[in-house]
Design an enzyme around this catalytic site. Structure first.
Site, PDB file in Angstrom:
ATOM      1  N   THR A   1      -1.207  -6.132   2.895  1.00 35.59           N
ATOM      2  CA  THR A   1      -1.725  -5.754   1.571  1.00 35.59           C
ATOM      3  C   THR A   1      -0.908  -6.430   0.474  1.00 35.59           C
ATOM      4  O   THR A   1      -1.460  -6.961  -0.496  1.00 35.59           O
ATOM      5  CB  THR A   1      -1.693  -4.213   1.410  1.00 35.59           C
ATOM      6  OG1 THR A   1      -2.579  -3.661   2.369  1.00 35.59           O
ATOM      7  CG2 THR A   1      -2.103  -3.769   0.020  1.00 35.59           C
TER       8      THR A   1
ATOM      9  N   TYR B   1       7.646  -2.653   2.912  1.00 39.86           N
ATOM     10  CA  TYR B   1       7.302  -2.450   1.495  1.00 39.86           C
ATOM     11  C   TYR B   1       8.205  -3.306   0.606  1.00 39.86           C
ATOM     12  O   TYR B   1       7.728  -4.088  -0.224  1.00 39.86           O
ATOM     13  CB  TYR B   1       7.469  -0.968   1.178  1.00 39.86           C
ATOM     14  CG  TYR B   1       7.116  -0.557  -0.230  1.00 39.86           C
ATOM     15  CD1 TYR B   1       5.796  -0.577  -0.681  1.00 39.86           C
ATOM     16  CD2 TYR B   1       8.113  -0.104  -1.103  1.00 39.86           C
ATOM     17  CE1 TYR B   1       5.474  -0.163  -1.963  1.00 39.86           C
ATOM     18  CE2 TYR B   1       7.794   0.323  -2.385  1.00 39.86           C
ATOM     19  CZ  TYR B   1       6.480   0.293  -2.812  1.00 39.86           C
ATOM     20  OH  TYR B   1       6.170   0.708  -4.091  1.00 39.86           O
TER      21      TYR B   1
HETATM   22  P1  NAD Z   1      -0.935   5.442  -4.530  1.00 35.35           P
HETATM   23  O1  NAD Z   1      -0.738   5.411  -3.073  1.00 35.35           O
HETATM   24  O2  NAD Z   1      -1.303   6.726  -5.169  1.00 35.35           O
HETATM   25  O3  NAD Z   1      -2.012   4.347  -4.974  1.00 35.35           O
HETATM   26  C1  NAD Z   1      -2.197   3.134  -4.328  1.00 35.35           C
HETATM   27  C2  NAD Z   1      -3.686   2.840  -4.277  1.00 35.35           C
HETATM   28  O4  NAD Z   1      -3.889   1.587  -3.600  1.00 35.35           O
HETATM   29  C3  NAD Z   1      -4.461   3.886  -3.491  1.00 35.35           C
HETATM   30  O5  NAD Z   1      -5.609   4.268  -4.214  1.00 35.35           O
HETATM   31  C4  NAD Z   1      -4.818   3.190  -2.200  1.00 35.35           C
HETATM   32  O6  NAD Z   1      -5.989   3.685  -1.607  1.00 35.35           O
HETATM   33  C5  NAD Z   1      -4.959   1.752  -2.662  1.00 35.35           C
HETATM   34  N1  NAD Z   1      -4.766   0.754  -1.593  1.00 35.35           N
HETATM   35  C6  NAD Z   1      -3.762   0.691  -0.686  1.00 35.35           C
HETATM   36  N2  NAD Z   1      -3.944  -0.374   0.128  1.00 35.35           N
HETATM   37  C7  NAD Z   1      -5.074  -0.996  -0.294  1.00 35.35           C
HETATM   38  C8  NAD Z   1      -5.800  -2.139   0.139  1.00 35.35           C
HETATM   39  N3  NAD Z   1      -5.393  -2.867   1.173  1.00 35.35           N
HETATM   40  N4  NAD Z   1      -6.939  -2.482  -0.517  1.00 35.35           N
HETATM   41  C9  NAD Z   1      -7.379  -1.756  -1.555  1.00 35.35           C
HETATM   42  N5  NAD Z   1      -6.744  -0.652  -2.014  1.00 35.35           N
HETATM   43  C10 NAD Z   1      -5.609  -0.280  -1.381  1.00 35.35           C
HETATM   44  O7  NAD Z   1       0.416   4.869  -5.158  1.00 35.35           O
HETATM   45  P2  NAD Z   1       0.895   4.817  -6.671  1.00 35.35           P
HETATM   46  O8  NAD Z   1       2.087   5.656  -6.799  1.00 35.35           O
HETATM   47  O9  NAD Z   1      -0.236   5.016  -7.583  1.00 35.35           O
HETATM   48  O10 NAD Z   1       1.384   3.288  -6.760  1.00 35.35           O
HETATM   49  C11 NAD Z   1       0.625   2.289  -7.393  1.00 35.35           C
HETATM   50  C12 NAD Z   1       1.410   0.992  -7.417  1.00 35.35           C
HETATM   51  O11 NAD Z   1       2.622   1.154  -8.138  1.00 35.35           O
HETATM   52  C13 NAD Z   1       1.796   0.484  -6.030  1.00 35.35           C
HETATM   53  O12 NAD Z   1       1.659  -0.915  -5.996  1.00 35.35           O
HETATM   54  C14 NAD Z   1       3.241   0.856  -5.912  1.00 35.35           C
HETATM   55  O13 NAD Z   1       3.939  -0.025  -5.056  1.00 35.35           O
HETATM   56  C15 NAD Z   1       3.719   0.758  -7.341  1.00 35.35           C
HETATM   57  N6  NAD Z   1       4.871   1.634  -7.572  1.00 35.35           N
HETATM   58  C16 NAD Z   1       4.730   2.989  -7.679  1.00 35.35           C
HETATM   59  C17 NAD Z   1       5.871   3.776  -7.858  1.00 35.35           C
HETATM   60  C18 NAD Z   1       5.767   5.276  -7.983  1.00 35.35           C
HETATM   61  O14 NAD Z   1       6.794   5.935  -8.092  1.00 35.35           O
HETATM   62  N7  NAD Z   1       4.596   5.857  -8.020  1.00 35.35           N
HETATM   63  C19 NAD Z   1       7.127   3.205  -7.926  1.00 35.35           C
HETATM   64  C20 NAD Z   1       7.225   1.829  -7.783  1.00 35.35           C
HETATM   65  C21 NAD Z   1       6.101   1.053  -7.630  1.00 35.35           C
END
Ligand code: NAD
Ligand code: UDP
Ligand code: UDP
Length: 411
Positions: free
Chosen positions: A175, A228
């Protein structure tokens, strides 16, 4: 089906009300011919009974109306003409952060496409926009190519919580690498600006504190978090390679721990775990000594930072996080205090492998280049999050729609 049922119920209740009123008036006419005093008293009683029943039926009617989907009743969005309305793709838009970003972009009057495979996201997170003329949901796995015509891409698709990204490590790598190549290919073809959601995990278990963007990190490339951490590091590398080689207009946000409503209840992250444990009076589980630290930002602060970065001319990576740092021990105590009456004990479990020991963003770049800094206090953000989980845990019916409207979570 439920909608049809709700609609049919309302129609039959309205018919009953009309029929009832008709019978009442006919009764009134015929009884006026009978004996006057006794009849008047009887009619009075009957009328009272009828009024009570009408009130009950009216109450039932409003209850059913409230349960009908709010067709065409969307949150009010800004009007934009074709000149300044952008076509924006949010990958991972059905997830926690993505859904809040979608709210902000929709309210601002843009045309928003969400591409998501629902691995960790849900339709419920974005149901407030389904059917809106500016919104389109594409059920798509970004490991496969995607052809859309867009002006901007927020590339967020990736599982984000350790249990989720460790569930299928190879898929997490695909991904973040193959998926990111596809999104950069899309940006290259459409000349769209693309923002990559990177993470503080690129710093690994940091030896520099707090972490500035210039720090290269300390990541175990073969540990349990590597799928990751290394996946995101490659995503950043790809972004700058496409920028250099093909002139793709890239932005890179290094996001630090973020919390708020619509976090997956079962994602195993510390905020959702502790809040749910405190609400359910279960033991609050600290992994290891609890002396490890994190810095938590509320989700609306993050969304404001992402939008500011997308708008800015700054192309180097930018930390987006809240520099207020706490130990996990003090965080557990704070959450328990914020859930009045919680009888949870705090217990310690074995430490998890490769758990970063200290984490706090240096946000001077974001302040300087974007004029951005977080503004939501941890107490205020946690109160909103606790309220959300309390409601979610108490939910017992699929028809209880609306996972908050598009504005109630912006603090
Ligand atoms: P989340 O898991 O709630 O959301 C991720 C979304 O991506 C989900 O809706 C999932 O279904 C979708 N997804 C995953 N793999 C996929 C694929 N192959 N094709 C299409 N959709 C796919 O996570 P989040 O907390 O909302 O994180 C969003 C982004 O922010 C991510 O990239 C994450 O790495 C980054 N991030 C989040 C945090 C945090 O604390 N929430 C911290 C650092 C980075
Ligand atoms: N791609 C996509 N949507 C597009 C354009 C490209 O998904 O609108 C994908 C495509 O599958 C390709 C990848 O992005 O494999 C990288 O594109 P690029 O143009 O860099 O590579 P090429 O097509 O030359 O291999
Ligand atoms: N953590 C904990 N108990 C839990 C969940 C997490 O003590 O029930 C700890 C975890 O070991 C880490 C910190 O809280 O030190 C943050 O964990 P999270 O999974 O939320 O995010 P990340 O480790 O990716 O920053």
């Amino acid at each position: 089906m439920r909608e049809m049922f709700g609609g049919a119920c309302i129609i039959s209740i309205v018919s009953v009300l009309l029929l009832y009123n008709k019978v009442q008036s006919e009764d009134a006419i015929s009884s006026s011919l009978d004996e006057p005093e006794v009849e008047v008293a009887r009619e009075g009683r009957e009328l009272d009974e009828a009024n009570t029943r009408i009130k009950l039926l009216e109450a039932k009617l409003s209850e059913l109306e409230a349960r009908l989907p709010r067709a065409n009743s969307f949150p009010e969005t800004k009007f934009r003409t074709y000149r300044d309305r952008k076509r924006i793709l949010v990958t991972g838009g059905a997830g926690f952060v993505g859904s809040h970003l979608v709210d902000t972009l929709m309210l601002d009057g843009h045309q928003v496409f969400v591409a998501d495979n629902y691995f960790t996201g849900t339709r419920r997170n974005i149901e407030q926009w389904i059917g809106h003329e500016n919104f389109e949901m594409v059920h798509h796995d970004i490991v496969n190519p995607l052809y859309l015509e867009v002006d901007e891409i927020y590339h967020l698709a990736s599982p984000a919580s350790p249990p989720h990204y460790m569930y299928n490590p190879v898929k997490t790598i695909k991904t973040n690498t193959v998926g990111t190549v596809n999104m950069l290919g899309l940006a290259k073809r459409t000349k769209a600006r693309i923002l990559i959601a990177s993470t503080s995990e690129v710093y690994g278990d940091p030896e520099v504190h707090p972490q500035p963007e210039s720090y290269w990190g300390n990541v175990n490339p073969i540990g349990p978090r590597a799928c990751y951490d290394e996946g995101k590091r490659v995503a950043e590398t790809l972004a700058y390679a496409y920028h250099k080689q093909s002139g793709v207009d890239v932005r890179v946000a290094r996001i630090f721990n973020t919390y708020g409503p619509r976090m997956h209840a079962n994602d195993g992250r510390v905020v959702s775990n502790f809040v749910i444990q405190a609400l359910e009076n279960k033991p609050i589980t600290i992994y290891g000594s609890g002396e490890q630290t994190r810095s938590f930002q509320y989700v609306s602060d993050l969304v404001a930072g992402l939008v500011a970065l997308m708008k800015s001319d700054y192309t180097q990576p930018v930390n987006i996080g809240n520099p207020e740092e706490r130990s996990i021990n003090s965080f557990a105590a704070l959450i328990r205090d914020l859930v009045p009456g919680s009888g949870s004990r705090i217990v310690h479990k074995p430490a998890v492998e490769d758990d970063p020991q200290r984490r706090r963003p240096d946000i001077s770049t974001a302040r300087r280049e974007l004029g951005w800094a977080p503004s939501v206090s941890i107490e205020k953000g946690l109160a909103k999050t606790i309220e959300y989980f309390r409601k979610e845990l108490g939910r017992s019916d699929n028809s209880e729609k609306h996972n908050g409207d598009a504005t109630e979570y912006v603090l």
